[in-house]
Design a protein around this motif. Structure first.
Motif, PDB file in Angstrom:
ATOM      1  N   SER A  20     -15.642   9.495  31.657  1.00 35.92           N
ATOM      2  CA  SER A  20     -15.348   8.171  31.103  1.00 35.92           C
ATOM      3  C   SER A  20     -14.847   8.268  29.669  1.00 35.92           C
ATOM      4  O   SER A  20     -13.913   7.559  29.269  1.00 35.92           O
ATOM      5  N   SER A  21     -15.476   9.163  28.881  1.00 37.49           N
ATOM      6  CA  SER A  21     -15.048   9.358  27.494  1.00 37.49           C
ATOM      7  C   SER A  21     -13.631   9.900  27.422  1.00 37.49           C
ATOM      8  O   SER A  21     -12.824   9.471  26.581  1.00 37.49           O
ATOM      9  N   MET A  22     -13.325  10.849  28.308  1.00 30.44           N
ATOM     10  CA  MET A  22     -11.985  11.418  28.317  1.00 30.44           C
ATOM     11  C   MET A  22     -10.944  10.374  28.702  1.00 30.44           C
ATOM     12  O   MET A  22      -9.866  10.311  28.116  1.00 30.44           O
ATOM     13  N   ARG A  23     -11.275   9.536  29.675  1.00 28.90           N
ATOM     14  CA  ARG A  23     -10.347   8.487  30.068  1.00 28.90           C
ATOM     15  C   ARG A  23     -10.101   7.510  28.922  1.00 28.90           C
ATOM     16  O   ARG A  23      -8.961   7.078  28.705  1.00 28.90           O
ATOM     17  N   SER A  24     -11.164   7.157  28.207  1.00 36.44           N
ATOM     18  CA  SER A  24     -11.009   6.246  27.075  1.00 36.44           C
ATOM     19  C   SER A  24     -10.141   6.861  25.994  1.00 36.44           C
ATOM     20  O   SER A  24      -9.269   6.199  25.420  1.00 36.44           O
ATOM     21  N   LEU A  25     -10.373   8.145  25.704  1.00 29.95           N
ATOM     22  CA  LEU A  25      -9.605   8.819  24.666  1.00 29.95           C
ATOM     23  C   LEU A  25      -8.132   8.927  25.054  1.00 29.95           C
ATOM     24  O   LEU A  25      -7.239   8.668  24.233  1.00 29.95           O
ATOM     25  N   VAL A  26      -7.886   9.293  26.300  1.00 28.55           N
ATOM     26  CA  VAL A  26      -6.504   9.408  26.773  1.00 28.55           C
ATOM     27  C   VAL A  26      -5.817   8.044  26.782  1.00 28.55           C
ATOM     28  O   VAL A  26      -4.656   7.899  26.373  1.00 28.55           O
ATOM     29  N   GLY A  27      -6.553   7.004  27.225  1.00 29.15           N
ATOM     30  CA  GLY A  27      -5.977   5.662  27.250  1.00 29.15           C
ATOM     31  C   GLY A  27      -5.604   5.176  25.864  1.00 29.15           C
ATOM     32  O   GLY A  27      -4.517   4.612  25.658  1.00 29.15           O
ATOM     33  N   LEU A  28      -6.490   5.416  24.887  1.00 30.33           N
ATOM     34  CA  LEU A  28      -6.193   5.016  23.512  1.00 30.33           C
ATOM     35  C   LEU A  28      -5.005   5.796  22.959  1.00 30.33           C
ATOM     36  O   LEU A  28      -4.148   5.234  22.271  1.00 30.33           O
ATOM     37  N   ALA A  29      -4.954   7.091  23.257  1.00 31.12           N
ATOM     38  CA  ALA A  29      -3.831   7.913  22.781  1.00 31.12           C
ATOM     39  C   ALA A  29      -2.508   7.421  23.356  1.00 31.12           C
ATOM     40  O   ALA A  29      -1.490   7.399  22.657  1.00 31.12           O
ATOM     41  N   VAL A  30      -2.512   7.013  24.620  1.00 30.16           N
ATOM     42  CA  VAL A  30      -1.289   6.492  25.240  1.00 30.16           C
ATOM     43  C   VAL A  30      -0.841   5.203  24.561  1.00 30.16           C
ATOM     44  O   VAL A  30       0.350   5.020  24.265  1.00 30.16           O
ATOM     45  N   VAL A  31      -1.794   4.306  24.278  1.00 30.10           N
ATOM     46  CA  VAL A  31      -1.463   3.039  23.627  1.00 30.10           C
ATOM     47  C   VAL A  31      -0.889   3.283  22.235  1.00 30.10           C
ATOM     48  O   VAL A  31       0.136   2.690  21.847  1.00 30.10           O
TER      49      VAL A  31
END
Length: 303
Positions: A17-28
């Protein structure tokens, strides 16, 4: 063995979940940065350089077909478009955008709104410079409206980004501040909107932190949205009016004219009146455990 496997499964889910959040924020962040950069690539040609003539009088250089190699003023290059970090850079950027605004109003408006929302959404310091720039470019009324709307929309976008991607990281980075804010929100739940206004008028915690932590401490987005628009109105007015004054000054002597002094007095009244009303209400209704003296927080527990 079952307990250990279950614990490992929970840890694995949390890490995923943490990795998904980090990747999602990086994409934005990447998409927003690329958009802002691509927008700067369409920067129109800038003002031409004024060159000194032999007589000592500056004249505007005009390109002709006989001199194709002579470049236009470098102020028109995209590299000049950067967030200002001091007053000198702010004045240069204001002059450049004022020139563009006469011929490319739509572009300047889109560029300014995009840059403002970028800074607010990702909690980048320096929005005061953009508020001053709004006054210098668009004037008092249009600049104030833009500053209030963009501040509110940008802060709300920061709220939503934090809710979607940043909850775990903010709690880990600022555990004490989040815990204290959560406690104060619960204590003032019956008058939460006025508590939020108090935090904007008398910032016991930075605005960027309040924007990011608001969804974590269960502040409704409607209360958050309205409190940002109303609570930061005096601050935005001061910055925008300052920008208007700076754009009109031709020398330091103009700053001490009666007209400027009256404008400064009006700015002070605009800032102090709502602050005094909120302070009076807070002393009767809010549970803060802090004391406000001359607009300053004297108790360090909540800072």
């Amino acid at each position: 063995m079952i307990t250990t496997t279950g614990g490992e499964g929970v840890c694995g889910c949390g890490l995923l979940s943490s990795m998904r959040s980090l990747v999602g924020l990086a994409v934005v962040v990447t998409v927003a940065s690329l958009y802002l950069y691509s927008l700067s690539l369409y920067l129109p040609a800038g003002p031409q350089r004024r060159l000194p003539s032999p007589s000592g009088v500056q004249t505007e250089h005009v390109e002709t077909s006989a001199e194709p190699e002579e470049p236009a003023d470098s102020s028109g290059e995209p590299s000049r478009l950067k967030f200002p970090s001091d007053l000198e850079e702010l004045q240069e950027l204001a002059e450049l955008l004022q020139f563009y605004k006469t011929e490319h109003t739509g572009y300047v408006l889109l560029l300014f709104c995009s840059a403002y929302l970028y800074k607010q959404s990702f909690a980048i310091p320096g929005s005061s410079f953009l508020n001053i720039l709004a006054g210098a470019i668009f004037g008092l009324y249009e600049g104030l409206l833009l500053a209030c709307v963009l501040t509110t929309v940008g802060s709300t976008m920061c709220y939503l980004l934090s809710k979607a991607f940043g909850k775990r990281y903010i709690e880990n980075l600022f555990p004490d501040k989040v815990s204290m804010l959560q406690k104060k929100v619960e204590e003032n739940r019956d008058c939460l909107f006025f508590f939020l206004l108090f935090l904007r008028f008398f910032p016991m915690t930075p605005n960027w932190f309040l924007n990011m932590s608001a969804p974590i401490v269960n502040i409704p987005i409607t209360f958050f949205f309205c409190s940002v628009f109303i609570g930061l109105l005096p601050y935005n007015f001061i910055c925008v009016q300052t920008g208007v004054m700076l754009s009109e000054l031709s020398s330091l002597d103009d700053l001490f004219s009666w007209e400027r002094l009256l404008q400064l007095l009006a700015i002070a009244c605009m800032a102090l009146l709502p602050s005094a009303l909120i302070r009076r209400f807070s002393q009767k209704r809010l549970k803060l455990d802090v004391h406000v003296q001359n607009g300053l927080i004297t108790d360090k527990k909540f800072q």
